[in-house]
Design a protein around this motif. Structure first.
Motif, PDB file in Angstrom:
ATOM      1  N   ALA A   1      -4.705  -7.809  -5.432  1.00 46.47           N
ATOM      2  CA  ALA A   1      -3.649  -8.031  -4.430  1.00 46.47           C
ATOM      3  C   ALA A   1      -3.089  -6.702  -3.944  1.00 46.47           C
ATOM      4  CB  ALA A   1      -2.539  -8.896  -5.020  1.00 46.47           C
ATOM      5  N   ARG A   2      -2.883  -5.760  -4.865  1.00 46.33           N
ATOM      6  CA  ARG A   2      -2.386  -4.429  -4.485  1.00 46.33           C
ATOM      7  C   ARG A   2      -3.383  -3.705  -3.589  1.00 46.33           C
ATOM      8  NH1 ARG A   2      -0.679  -3.338  -9.598  1.00 46.33           N
ATOM      9  NH2 ARG A   2      -2.463  -1.999  -9.961  1.00 46.33           N
ATOM     10  N   ILE A   3      -4.652  -3.767  -3.957  1.00 43.79           N
ATOM     11  CA  ILE A   3      -5.692  -3.096  -3.165  1.00 43.79           C
ATOM     12  C   ILE A   3      -5.789  -3.737  -1.784  1.00 43.79           C
ATOM     13  CG2 ILE A   3      -8.186  -2.722  -2.984  1.00 43.79           C
ATOM     14  CD1 ILE A   3      -8.184  -2.444  -6.074  1.00 43.79           C
ATOM     15  N   ALA A   4      -5.784  -5.075  -1.725  1.00 43.82           N
ATOM     16  CA  ALA A   4      -5.863  -5.764  -0.431  1.00 43.82           C
ATOM     17  C   ALA A   4      -4.651  -5.444   0.427  1.00 43.82           C
ATOM     18  CB  ALA A   4      -5.967  -7.275  -0.654  1.00 43.82           C
ATOM     19  N   THR A   5      -3.472  -5.400  -0.184  1.00 42.88           N
ATOM     20  CA  THR A   5      -2.254  -5.077   0.560  1.00 42.88           C
ATOM     21  C   THR A   5      -2.337  -3.677   1.140  1.00 42.88           C
ATOM     22  OG1 THR A   5      -0.949  -6.541  -0.842  1.00 42.88           O
ATOM     23  CG2 THR A   5       0.250  -4.869   0.387  1.00 42.88           C
ATOM     24  N   GLN A   6      -2.779  -2.707   0.358  1.00 40.29           N
ATOM     25  CA  GLN A   6      -2.898  -1.329   0.852  1.00 40.29           C
ATOM     26  C   GLN A   6      -3.949  -1.232   1.952  1.00 40.29           C
ATOM     27  OE1 GLN A   6      -3.800   0.800  -2.720  1.00 40.29           O
ATOM     28  NE2 GLN A   6      -1.681   0.842  -3.428  1.00 40.29           N
ATOM     29  N   TRP A   7      -5.064  -1.928   1.791  1.00 39.08           N
ATOM     30  CA  TRP A   7      -6.147  -1.871   2.773  1.00 39.08           C
ATOM     31  C   TRP A   7      -5.710  -2.489   4.097  1.00 39.08           C
ATOM     32  CZ3 TRP A   7     -10.460  -5.576   3.891  1.00 39.08           C
ATOM     33  CH2 TRP A   7     -11.478  -4.960   4.615  1.00 39.08           C
ATOM     34  N   ILE A   8      -5.037  -3.655   4.022  1.00 43.91           N
ATOM     35  CA  ILE A   8      -4.586  -4.324   5.239  1.00 43.91           C
ATOM     36  C   ILE A   8      -3.446  -3.544   5.884  1.00 43.91           C
ATOM     37  CG2 ILE A   8      -3.541  -6.427   6.147  1.00 43.91           C
ATOM     38  CD1 ILE A   8      -5.106  -7.943   3.944  1.00 43.91           C
ATOM     39  N   THR A   9      -2.551  -2.978   5.093  1.00 34.81           N
ATOM     40  CA  THR A   9      -1.415  -2.225   5.634  1.00 34.81           C
ATOM     41  C   THR A   9      -1.893  -1.018   6.427  1.00 34.81           C
ATOM     42  OG1 THR A   9       0.016  -2.958   3.834  1.00 34.81           O
ATOM     43  CG2 THR A   9       0.717  -1.016   5.035  1.00 34.81           C
ATOM     44  N   ARG A  10      -2.987  -0.389   6.015  1.00 34.42           N
ATOM     45  CA  ARG A  10      -3.535   0.739   6.783  1.00 34.42           C
ATOM     46  C   ARG A  10      -4.014   0.308   8.163  1.00 34.42           C
ATOM     47  NH1 ARG A  10      -6.268   2.631   1.752  1.00 34.42           N
ATOM     48  NH2 ARG A  10      -7.998   1.377   2.480  1.00 34.42           N
ATOM     49  N   SER A  11      -4.367  -0.971   8.307  1.00 36.19           N
ATOM     50  CA  SER A  11      -4.873  -1.486   9.581  1.00 36.19           C
ATOM     51  C   SER A  11      -3.767  -2.043  10.472  1.00 36.19           C
ATOM     52  CB  SER A  11      -5.890  -2.597   9.320  1.00 36.19           C
ATOM     53  OG  SER A  11      -6.941  -2.121   8.530  1.00 36.19           O
ATOM     54  N   VAL A  12      -2.548  -2.136   9.955  1.00 40.76           N
ATOM     55  CA  VAL A  12      -1.443  -2.761  10.681  1.00 40.76           C
ATOM     56  C   VAL A  12      -0.318  -1.745  10.832  1.00 40.76           C
ATOM     57  CG1 VAL A  12       0.277  -4.602  10.561  1.00 40.76           C
ATOM     58  CG2 VAL A  12      -2.036  -5.023   9.753  1.00 40.76           C
ATOM     59  N   ALA A  13       0.319  -1.748  12.007  1.00 39.61           N
ATOM     60  CA  ALA A  13       1.475  -0.868  12.219  1.00 39.61           C
ATOM     61  C   ALA A  13       2.704  -1.578  11.663  1.00 39.61           C
ATOM     62  CB  ALA A  13       1.649  -0.548  13.694  1.00 39.61           C
ATOM     63  N   GLY A  14       2.835  -1.590  10.356  1.00 40.17           N
ATOM     64  CA  GLY A  14       3.937  -2.273   9.700  1.00 40.17           C
ATOM     65  C   GLY A  14       3.649  -2.407   8.215  1.00 40.17           C
TER      66      GLY A  14
END
Length: 121
Positions: free
Chosen positions: A40-53
């Motif tokens: 969950a932490r890895i997915a959150t970091q990966w998705i957050t890099r793709s989103v302006a937020g």
């Protein structure tokens, strides 16, 4: 000739001992709740890099090879306003494409979607 046999035997033994370690580590990540928290932490970091937020993911379940379930998903914009929230998102995907950083989903199911249209536009 004996030296070469000993070197080959040592390398083979090293690989044989390394294989269960790798399998055990992957199994611990995939099949245990603490491993799911790491995912969950890895997915959150990966998705957050793709989103302006910011992206928040509660828990991650599924076999991760081709199917994943995300619980308590929240996406906020750069000022903290809610863009999307969902109690559960379930997705099927092609793993090689995902590893190549291409998000190609074959099936997506979303429960309790709350989408703020003002933030999206």
């Amino acid at each position: 000739m004996r030296v070469i046999r000993r070197i080959v035997a040592a390398l083979f033994l090293g690989l044989v001992l390394l294989l269960p370690t790798v399998i055990g580590t992957v199994a611990a990540i995939i099949f245990t709740p603490p491993g799911h928290a790491v995912l969950a932490r890895i997915a959150t970091q990966w998705i957050t890099r793709s989103v302006a937020g910011a992206v928040e993911i509660g828990t991650v379940r599924g076999d991760i090879w081709k199917h994943i379930e995300l619980d308590s998903v929240v996406i906020r914009d750069s000022v903290g306003a809610l863009i999307l929230s969902s109690s559960r998102i379930e997705a099927s995907y092609v793993l090689p494409e995902l590893l190549a950083h291409d998000l190609i989903f074959t099936d997506v199911q979303i429960d309790s979607l709350n989408l703020d249209r003002k933030s999206v536009v």
